[in-house]
Scaffold this motif. Structure first.
Motif, PDB file in Angstrom:
ATOM      1  N   GLY A 239       0.403  -0.861  -0.172  1.00 56.71           N
ATOM      2  CA  GLY A 239       0.361  -0.474   0.151  1.00 56.71           C
ATOM      3  C   GLY A 239       0.871   1.237   0.036  1.00 56.71           C
ATOM      4  O   GLY A 239       1.523   1.318   0.761  1.00 56.71           O
ATOM      5  N   GLN A 241       1.492   5.922  -0.551  1.00 57.59           N
ATOM      6  CA  GLN A 241       0.776   7.111  -0.742  1.00 57.59           C
ATOM      7  C   GLN A 241       1.940   8.329  -1.677  1.00 57.59           C
ATOM      8  O   GLN A 241       2.421   8.365  -1.407  1.00 57.59           O
ATOM      9  CB  GLN A 241       0.730   7.418   0.817  1.00 57.59           C
ATOM     10  CG  GLN A 241       0.160   7.067   1.425  1.00 57.59           C
ATOM     11  CD  GLN A 241      -0.003   6.959   3.255  1.00 57.59           C
ATOM     12  OE1 GLN A 241       1.284   7.789   3.919  1.00 57.59           O
ATOM     13  NE2 GLN A 241       0.088   5.900   4.328  1.00 57.59           N
ATOM     14  N   VAL A 274     -10.205   8.236  -4.033  1.00 53.30           N
ATOM     15  CA  VAL A 274      -9.241   7.814  -2.878  1.00 53.30           C
ATOM     16  C   VAL A 274      -8.763   8.478  -2.418  1.00 53.30           C
ATOM     17  O   VAL A 274      -7.472   8.071  -1.305  1.00 53.30           O
ATOM     18  CB  VAL A 274      -8.682   6.133  -3.074  1.00 53.30           C
ATOM     19  CG1 VAL A 274     -10.090   5.152  -2.901  1.00 53.30           C
ATOM     20  CG2 VAL A 274      -7.642   6.870  -4.130  1.00 53.30           C
ATOM     21  N   TYR A 277      -4.343   7.729  -1.140  1.00 53.38           N
ATOM     22  CA  TYR A 277      -3.786   7.310   0.381  1.00 53.38           C
ATOM     23  C   TYR A 277      -4.300   5.362   0.277  1.00 53.38           C
ATOM     24  O   TYR A 277      -5.285   5.609   0.325  1.00 53.38           O
ATOM     25  CB  TYR A 277      -3.878   8.112   0.780  1.00 53.38           C
ATOM     26  CG  TYR A 277      -3.557   8.540   2.552  1.00 53.38           C
ATOM     27  CD1 TYR A 277      -3.277   9.304   2.747  1.00 53.38           C
ATOM     28  CD2 TYR A 277      -4.501   7.282   3.251  1.00 53.38           C
ATOM     29  CE1 TYR A 277      -2.923   8.876   4.239  1.00 53.38           C
ATOM     30  CE2 TYR A 277      -4.511   6.612   4.729  1.00 53.38           C
ATOM     31  CZ  TYR A 277      -3.067   7.740   4.928  1.00 53.38           C
ATOM     32  OH  TYR A 277      -2.565   7.713   6.239  1.00 53.38           O
ATOM     33  N   CYS A 278      -3.055   5.032   0.721  1.00 57.23           N
ATOM     34  CA  CYS A 278      -3.495   3.312   1.487  1.00 57.23           C
ATOM     35  C   CYS A 278      -3.240   3.639   2.963  1.00 57.23           C
ATOM     36  O   CYS A 278      -1.805   3.419   2.851  1.00 57.23           O
ATOM     37  CB  CYS A 278      -2.723   2.461   0.572  1.00 57.23           C
ATOM     38  SG  CYS A 278      -3.127   0.970   0.978  1.00 57.23           S
ATOM     39  N   SER A 293      -6.648  -0.672   2.498  1.00 64.08           N
ATOM     40  CA  SER A 293      -7.918   0.363   3.125  1.00 64.08           C
ATOM     41  C   SER A 293      -6.959   1.628   2.356  1.00 64.08           C
ATOM     42  O   SER A 293      -6.638   1.632   2.294  1.00 64.08           O
ATOM     43  CB  SER A 293      -7.401  -0.245   4.478  1.00 64.08           C
ATOM     44  OG  SER A 293      -6.883   0.667   5.361  1.00 64.08           O
ATOM     45  N   CYS A 294      -8.239   1.816   2.301  1.00 59.97           N
ATOM     46  CA  CYS A 294      -8.504   3.723   1.494  1.00 59.97           C
ATOM     47  C   CYS A 294      -8.847   4.833   3.116  1.00 59.97           C
ATOM     48  O   CYS A 294     -10.435   4.788   2.332  1.00 59.97           O
ATOM     49  CB  CYS A 294      -8.697   3.841   0.514  1.00 59.97           C
ATOM     50  SG  CYS A 294      -8.319   3.173  -0.603  1.00 59.97           S
ATOM     51  N   THR A 301     -10.906  -2.036   0.212  1.00 54.37           N
ATOM     52  CA  THR A 301     -10.398  -2.422  -1.085  1.00 54.37           C
ATOM     53  C   THR A 301     -10.411  -4.247  -1.081  1.00 54.37           C
ATOM     54  O   THR A 301      -9.368  -4.382  -0.491  1.00 54.37           O
ATOM     55  CB  THR A 301      -9.482  -2.009  -2.548  1.00 54.37           C
ATOM     56  OG1 THR A 301      -8.597  -1.905  -1.770  1.00 54.37           O
ATOM     57  CG2 THR A 301     -10.386  -0.369  -2.605  1.00 54.37           C
ATOM     58  N   THR A 313     -15.436  -3.866  -2.835  1.00 59.07           N
ATOM     59  CA  THR A 313     -14.990  -2.821  -1.602  1.00 59.07           C
ATOM     60  C   THR A 313     -15.778  -2.285  -0.357  1.00 59.07           C
ATOM     61  O   THR A 313     -17.612  -3.173  -0.212  1.00 59.07           O
ATOM     62  CB  THR A 313     -14.901  -0.817  -2.101  1.00 59.07           C
ATOM     63  OG1 THR A 313     -16.444  -0.938  -2.338  1.00 59.07           O
ATOM     64  CG2 THR A 313     -13.880  -0.827  -3.119  1.00 59.07           C
ATOM     65  N   CYS A 320      -9.533   1.963   8.172  1.00 58.29           N
ATOM     66  CA  CYS A 320      -8.179   2.052   8.191  1.00 58.29           C
ATOM     67  C   CYS A 320      -7.290   0.706   8.723  1.00 58.29           C
ATOM     68  O   CYS A 320      -6.904  -0.530   7.751  1.00 58.29           O
ATOM     69  CB  CYS A 320      -7.227   3.193   8.498  1.00 58.29           C
ATOM     70  SG  CYS A 320      -5.418   3.624   8.561  1.00 58.29           S
TER      71      CYS A 320
END
Length: 371
Positions: A239, A241, A274, A277-278, A293-294, A301, A313, A320
């Motif tokens: 993940g 960002q 989103v 940002y993960c 997560s987003c 997701t 989703t 988070c």
């Protein structure tokens, strides 16, 4: 550098009024799934809580500040809760008693990046750290059996090591170097966007040797690698960002040692929602699925690992924290606005209704343990 242990007397006295001293509920015979996650309790007290599939508290330990990631020992007897960056504490939790046994403090000139990992034999603990004077990443080494004495450190081979995980061979450490320079005097300000250098690193934890390092294409140099999950087959779900709001970037990827990083595409209109940002990534216990997560879109997701197929989703407000669920193909999800849910490829999504999980604001990460 010498490390030190936090003086617990003043800390314990200060938290007594909140009633959050570690305590253990009665346990059923046999092993069962529990989940650990940092949280914020009513009264503005930070803690680390363990809860069961019904959302009932198993134990809770107060933390001296905001927690972030949690590392589990291979034998399942200990957990280490690490402070959110740029914090300097880490709490060692005895999972049988639900109590903190040691408090670690980052050495002078270092701060934690929120994550750590045990060696395969459980004798060493590795902490992701920032050497902020030199603006470089280090991995701290702690001797578990010798009262958690710090015995050295090794380079992360990059800037800002964030998440770190041990592969199933017990000695290969995977490190996500976020690539962003920060300094405690500047809080969480990003100090080097023009020179960012994110990378995914595999190193030999026995001697610090670099086994491999992968970077993204130059056009995505602002994609900071933050969190990831690994399965027993060596699949790494990442993940990220993106540090530029003017461009929509892929924020989820897959990797296997020796291969290029594979960027995954979210279907429209998700990329616009989103916000680049993960927040967190977790595999199901069988490794067949992963969740990314987003939280800025209040979505988690879901993906099939081998095929990288997007499954859909789940709407989770400020969702988070993600972790393996109680069954092989399931995933747990927690909310920063209170509450938790379980998703399964077979049954879909079910809310956990216990009062405890609905009374806490859950932080960025969660982990599953068996007791």
């Amino acid at each position: 550098m010498d490390s030190m242990v936090i003086d617990r007397r003043a800390f314990l006295a200060a938290i007594a009024a909140f009633g959050l001293m570690g305590k253990s509920a009665a346990r059923a015979d046999g092993r069962r799934s529990l989940w650990l996650a940092a949280n914020l309790a009513p009264g503005r007290q930070y803690g680390l809580g363990a809860f069961d599939s019904g959302g009932h508290m198993e134990f809770e330990v107060a933390l001296p500040g905001r927690g972030h990631g949690i590392a589990l020992a291979p034998d399942g007897k200990l957990a280490v809760a690490v402070a959110r960056r740029p914090g300097t504490f880490a709490g060692v939790i005895d999972l049988a008693s639900g109590e903190a046994t040691h408090w670690l403090e980052a050495p002078t000139g270092r701060h934690f990046h929120g994550h750590g990992a045990f060696s395969g034999d459980g004798r060493r603990f590795f902490s992701a750290e920032n050497d902020y004077a030199e603006a470089t990443g280090v991995i701290g080494i702690w001797d578990v059996g010798d009262t958690w004495r710090r015995v050295g450190e090794m380079p992360s081979h990059g800037i800002e090591p964030h998440d770190i995980r041990m592969l199933t061979d017990g000695h290969t450490l995977v490190v996500a170097n976020g690539g962003i320079i920060t300094h405690p005097d500047s809080g969480r300000a990003r100090l080097n966007l023009e020179r960012m250098d994110p990378s995914l690193v595999y190193l030999d934890s026995r001697d610090g040797g670099l086994l491999g390092q992968w970077r993204l294409p130059a056009r995505w140099k602002l994609l900071s690698m933050r969190h990831f999950a690994v399965n027993d087959q060596g699949d790494v779900a990442i993940g990220m960002q993106y540090q530029d709001d003017d461009t929509t970037a892929p924020i989820i990827a897959l990797h296997r040692f020796g291969q290029p990083i594979r960027l995954l595409d979210l279907p429209a209109p998700l990329p616009a929602t989103v916000r680049n940002y993960c927040g967190s990534v977790a595999m199901s216990a069988d490794g067949r699925y992963f969740a990314a997560s987003c939280p800025q879109a209040s979505l988690v997701t879901l993906w099939e690992t081998t095929s990288a197929r997007f499954l859909g989703t789940v709407a989770v407000a400020d969702g988070c924290g993600v972790a393996a669920g109680g069954d092989g193909d399931s995933v747990l999800m927690t909310s920063g606005r209170r509450g938790a849910w379980l998703w399964s490829a077979q049954t879909g999504t079910v809310e956990i209704t216990g009062a405890y999980v609905r009374d806490r604001s859950w932080d960025n990460h969660a982990v599953r343990l068996l007791l």
